[in-house]
Design a protein around this motif. Structure first.
Motif, PDB file in Angstrom:
ATOM      1  N   UNK A   2       0.861  -1.131   0.074  1.00  9.96           N
ATOM      2  CA  UNK A   2      -0.110   0.010  -0.102  1.00  9.96           C
ATOM      3  C   UNK A   2       0.790   1.215   0.122  1.00  9.96           C
ATOM      4  N   UNK A   3       0.851   2.335  -0.905  1.00 14.77           N
ATOM      5  CA  UNK A   3       1.523   3.281  -1.050  1.00 14.77           C
ATOM      6  C   UNK A   3       0.540   4.646  -0.920  1.00 14.77           C
ATOM      7  N   UNK A   4       1.097   5.633  -0.565  1.00  9.12           N
ATOM      8  CA  UNK A   4       0.656   6.879  -0.690  1.00  9.12           C
ATOM      9  C   UNK A   4       0.882   7.433  -2.040  1.00  9.12           C
ATOM     10  N   UNK A   5       0.069   7.864  -2.801  1.00  7.81           N
ATOM     11  CA  UNK A   5       0.192   8.207  -4.293  1.00  7.81           C
ATOM     12  C   UNK A   5      -0.286   9.593  -4.521  1.00  7.81           C
ATOM     13  N   UNK A   6       0.468  10.514  -5.115  1.00  8.43           N
ATOM     14  CA  UNK A   6      -0.052  11.653  -5.567  1.00  8.43           C
ATOM     15  C   UNK A   6      -1.155  11.677  -6.582  1.00  8.43           C
ATOM     16  N   UNK A  46      -2.342  19.414  -5.702  1.00  8.86           N
ATOM     17  CA  UNK A  46      -2.145  18.033  -5.501  1.00  8.86           C
ATOM     18  C   UNK A  46      -2.217  17.604  -4.224  1.00  8.86           C
ATOM     19  N   UNK A  47      -2.522  16.213  -3.955  1.00  5.89           N
ATOM     20  CA  UNK A  47      -2.719  15.540  -2.738  1.00  5.89           C
ATOM     21  C   UNK A  47      -2.077  14.181  -2.463  1.00  5.89           C
ATOM     22  N   UNK A  48      -1.820  13.751  -1.495  1.00  6.46           N
ATOM     23  CA  UNK A  48      -1.251  12.495  -1.387  1.00  6.46           C
ATOM     24  C   UNK A  48      -2.379  11.737  -0.891  1.00  6.46           C
ATOM     25  N   UNK A  49      -2.660  10.429  -1.575  1.00 10.65           N
ATOM     26  CA  UNK A  49      -3.926   9.603  -1.540  1.00 10.65           C
ATOM     27  C   UNK A  49      -3.606   8.360  -0.814  1.00 10.65           C
ATOM     28  N   UNK A  60       3.115  20.490  -6.580  1.00 10.09           N
ATOM     29  CA  UNK A  60       3.226  19.829  -7.782  1.00 10.09           C
ATOM     30  C   UNK A  60       4.633  19.256  -7.983  1.00 10.09           C
ATOM     31  N   UNK A  61       5.569  19.979  -7.513  1.00 15.14           N
ATOM     32  CA  UNK A  61       7.119  19.743  -7.368  1.00 15.14           C
ATOM     33  C   UNK A  61       7.224  18.302  -6.520  1.00 15.14           C
ATOM     34  N   UNK A  62       6.647  18.473  -5.468  1.00 16.62           N
ATOM     35  CA  UNK A  62       6.934  17.200  -4.514  1.00 16.62           C
ATOM     36  C   UNK A  62       6.204  16.058  -5.079  1.00 16.62           C
ATOM     37  N   UNK A  63       4.978  16.309  -5.758  1.00 14.09           N
ATOM     38  CA  UNK A  63       4.125  15.142  -6.311  1.00 14.09           C
ATOM     39  C   UNK A  63       4.978  14.491  -7.679  1.00 14.09           C
ATOM     40  N   UNK A  64       5.689  15.565  -8.378  1.00  9.46           N
ATOM     41  CA  UNK A  64       6.567  14.764  -9.402  1.00  9.46           C
ATOM     42  C   UNK A  64       7.766  14.118  -9.015  1.00  9.46           C
ATOM     43  N   UNK A  65       8.252  14.447  -7.946  1.00  9.47           N
ATOM     44  CA  UNK A  65       9.323  13.752  -7.482  1.00  9.47           C
ATOM     45  C   UNK A  65       9.065  12.387  -6.791  1.00  9.47           C
ATOM     46  N   UNK A  66       7.919  12.415  -6.177  1.00  6.03           N
ATOM     47  CA  UNK A  66       7.224  11.209  -5.718  1.00  6.03           C
ATOM     48  C   UNK A  66       6.683  10.119  -6.847  1.00  6.03           C
ATOM     49  N   UNK A  67       6.311  10.839  -7.772  1.00  3.89           N
ATOM     50  CA  UNK A  67       5.668   9.912  -8.915  1.00  3.89           C
ATOM     51  C   UNK A  67       6.908   9.476  -9.710  1.00  3.89           C
ATOM     52  N   UNK A  68       8.122  10.330  -9.821  1.00  2.00           N
ATOM     53  CA  UNK A  68       9.147   9.646 -10.492  1.00  2.00           C
ATOM     54  C   UNK A  68       9.780   8.433  -9.691  1.00  2.00           C
ATOM     55  N   UNK A  69       9.581   8.502  -8.401  1.00  3.42           N
ATOM     56  CA  UNK A  69      10.240   7.279  -7.716  1.00  3.42           C
ATOM     57  C   UNK A  69       9.304   6.453  -7.396  1.00  3.42           C
ATOM     58  N   UNK A  70       8.025   6.329  -7.591  1.00  4.37           N
ATOM     59  CA  UNK A  70       7.102   5.154  -7.538  1.00  4.37           C
ATOM     60  C   UNK A  70       7.246   4.553  -9.080  1.00  4.37           C
ATOM     61  N   UNK A  71       7.348   5.628  -9.962  1.00  2.00           N
ATOM     62  CA  UNK A  71       7.444   4.744 -11.295  1.00  2.00           C
ATOM     63  C   UNK A  71       8.795   3.963 -11.312  1.00  2.00           C
ATOM     64  N   UNK A  72      10.019   4.237 -10.893  1.00  5.41           N
ATOM     65  CA  UNK A  72      10.944   3.613 -10.576  1.00  5.41           C
ATOM     66  C   UNK A  72      10.759   2.341  -9.928  1.00  5.41           C
TER      67      UNK A  72
END
Length: 90
Positions: A2-6, A46-49, A60-72
């Motif tokens: 279970x992850x928190x996802x932007x 943007x929210x963390x879900x 938005x910057x934090x959201x993109x950083x988290x999305x980049x990490x998650x995609x990795x």
């Protein structure tokens, strides 16, 4: 896993003030934003879900950083998106 996802807030629901539609990596779903009632949320924010709740407002910057990490992460992230697709999707 279970992850928190932007997710990007798309619109507020008509049926209940605490529900909103967010876009999580192309998957739209309803989430409860009641925990962030004092944040003045607007479409485009943007929210963390996590488990159907928006837990915090993020930049938005934090959201993109988290999305980049998650995609990795690869498959675990794809599994999480598949779970979203199978849940309360708009």
């Amino acid at each position: 896993m279970c992850l928190g996802i932007p997710g990007e807030l798309v619109e507020f629901g008509q049926e209940h003030e605490d529900l909103a539609v967010v876009d999580v990596s192309g998957v739209r779903r309803r989430v409860n934003v009641g925990l962030l009632a004092d944040e003045g949320l607007r479409p485009g924010d943007w929210v963390l879900v996590h488990v159907g709740f928006a837990l915090s407002k993020i930049s938005e910057r934090e959201a993109q950083a988290v999305l980049d990490y998650l995609q990795g992460l690869g498959q675990p992230y794809e599994d999480e998106l598949d779970a979203l697709r199978g849940s309360d999707i708009v």
